[in-house]
Design an enzyme around this catalytic site. Structure first.
Site, mmCIF file in Angstrom:
data_model
loop_
_atom_site.group_PDB
_atom_site.id
_atom_site.type_symbol
_atom_site.label_atom_id
_atom_site.label_comp_id
_atom_site.label_asym_id
_atom_site.label_seq_id
_atom_site.Cartn_x
_atom_site.Cartn_y
_atom_site.Cartn_z
ATOM 1 N N HIS A 12 0.806 -1.239 0.000
ATOM 2 C CA HIS A 12 0.000 0.000 0.000
ATOM 3 C C HIS A 12 0.840 1.291 0.000
ATOM 4 O O HIS A 12 0.360 2.341 0.435
ATOM 5 C CB HIS A 12 -0.989 -0.011 1.177
ATOM 6 C CG HIS A 12 -0.335 0.003 2.531
ATOM 7 N ND1 HIS A 12 -0.810 -0.714 3.598
ATOM 8 C CD2 HIS A 12 0.754 0.647 3.009
ATOM 9 C CE1 HIS A 12 -0.049 -0.507 4.664
ATOM 10 N NE2 HIS A 12 0.904 0.324 4.321
ATOM 11 N N HIS A 59 -1.525 4.943 9.739
ATOM 12 C CA HIS A 59 -0.200 5.576 9.733
ATOM 13 C C HIS A 59 -0.208 6.944 10.406
ATOM 14 O O HIS A 59 0.568 7.822 10.064
ATOM 15 C CB HIS A 59 0.294 5.734 8.302
ATOM 16 C CG HIS A 59 0.505 4.452 7.567
ATOM 17 N ND1 HIS A 59 -0.532 3.680 7.111
ATOM 18 C CD2 HIS A 59 1.640 3.793 7.223
ATOM 19 C CE1 HIS A 59 -0.042 2.615 6.494
ATOM 20 N NE2 HIS A 59 1.266 2.650 6.552
ATOM 21 N N HIS A 193 10.421 -4.296 3.899
ATOM 22 C CA HIS A 193 10.931 -2.938 3.685
ATOM 23 C C HIS A 193 11.308 -2.286 5.004
ATOM 24 O O HIS A 193 10.773 -2.627 6.059
ATOM 25 C CB HIS A 193 9.957 -2.055 2.896
ATOM 26 C CG HIS A 193 8.622 -1.758 3.522
ATOM 27 N ND1 HIS A 193 7.724 -2.718 3.918
ATOM 28 C CD2 HIS A 193 8.011 -0.565 3.778
ATOM 29 C CE1 HIS A 193 6.621 -2.134 4.384
ATOM 30 N NE2 HIS A 193 6.775 -0.841 4.321
ATOM 31 N N GLU A 240 4.208 -5.105 8.614
ATOM 32 C CA GLU A 240 2.848 -4.936 8.060
ATOM 33 C C GLU A 240 2.283 -6.261 7.560
ATOM 34 O O GLU A 240 1.085 -6.365 7.295
ATOM 35 C CB GLU A 240 2.863 -3.904 6.931
ATOM 36 C CG GLU A 240 3.091 -2.494 7.441
ATOM 37 C CD GLU A 240 3.139 -1.446 6.333
ATOM 38 O OE1 GLU A 240 3.039 -0.255 6.654
ATOM 39 O OE2 GLU A 240 3.280 -1.815 5.158
HETATM 40 FE FE LIG Z 1 2.477 1.217 5.427
#
Ligand SMILES: [Fe+2]
Length: 287
Positions: A12, A59, A193, A240
């Site tokens: 996303h 977030h 990531h 995530e």
């Molecule tokens: Fe994210």
């Protein structure tokens, strides 16, 4: 009765929203990622879901570090997006299904999950970008949503096993819901990531492949990793994947992987898309 047709998992990252706004889907940098949605569009056109339960992580648009629930479930008939500061356009509001939300909330609490229930909830790019990828064109989305936010931001985070079980409870709730609905499950975020610190830009392709290989048939194998192991293997933001685990948990029948796309990197992230089909378990014959 409601029926769970399957699940879609996708990255996303905010830059996808910018690429959509600037119509860059066919640019050489972006096309290997966007092409991965051709099958998703075919699958959605065939399965025609009415509702999507979306596991994602906020977030900072709705929850911030001062108050951050481990699990939060939306119980509204509409969810708005606002400017998050990424330079991407504010998405249109998305229709909710408050009645299904309350049924899921009741089941989760009965199953001893201590959740936050939100009758008002802003949704950020972790919901709006996956919806824009699945139903492109900027029209009103053909599904109503039930957003379920999982804390992947402020430690301590819930374990992979806890998120798998959260998904299982949501799956049981949907299957016991009396309305005839076709429900899909979405998990957003990941894969490997890390956006800051000495390992900024870290991607672990073999570990991502392991996660995708195990997700459909053997998700329990991934629950042996602690959160700290996961950060080591997948990067600080690779956690995530908890949203993917919850999505998988909600698929209660016979689960088959029917599509995957993996492309690195997009915005320092391993971009991945998967479609898992969910079919009823075959009935056992009496001996
Ligand atoms: Fe994210």
């Amino acid at each position: 009765m409601a029926k769970i047709v399957g699940g879609v998992a996708t990255t996303h990252v905010p830059s996808i929203g910018k690429a959509i706004a600037e119509n860059k889907q066919k640019d050489p940098y972006w096309s290997p990622f966007f092409r991965g949605f051709d099958y998703v569009h075919y699958w959605l056109a065939r399965e025609k879901p009415d509702v999507a339960v979306v596991f994602y992580n906020d977030h900072g648009l709705n929850f911030f570090l001062d108050k951050l629930p481990t699990f939060a479930v939306g119980a509204a008939n509409e969810y708005r997006n606002e400017d998050e500061g990424w330079g991407i356009p504010v998405a249109r509001a998305v229709e909710g299904d408050a009645d299904l939300s309350w049924h899921i909330i009741n089941t989760l609490v009965a199953d001893e999950f201590d959740i936050t229930m939100c009758q008002e909830m802003l949704i950020d790019h972790a919901v709006t970008i996956p919806l824009a990828l699945m139903w492109p064109g900027g029209k009103r989305h053909p599904v109503r949503i039930v957003p379920v936010s999982i804390n992947t931001v402020q430690h301590p985070l819930p374990s992979l096993n806890r998120c798998l079980n959260l998904g299982r409870s949501v799956g049981r709730a949907i299957e016991s819901y009396a309305r005839d609905l076709r429900v899909m499950i979405i998990g957003t975020g990941g894969l490997s990531h890390q956006l800051d610190g000495k390992r900024a830009g870290f991607i672990n392709k073999p570990f991502d492949k392991l996660c995708m290989d195990k997700l459909a048939g053997e998700p329990e194998a991934l629950t042996h990793y602690s959160i700290h192991d996961w950060v080591a293997e997948a990067g600080a933001q690779g956690v995530e994947f908890l949203n993917w685990m919850a999505m998988r948990g909600a698929l209660t029948g016979q689960v088959t992987e029917v599509h995957r796309n993996y492309h690195i990197p997009i915005s320092n992230t391993a971009a991945a898309t998967m479609v898992l089909e969910n079919r009823p378990m075959p009935k056992r014959r009496a001996a």
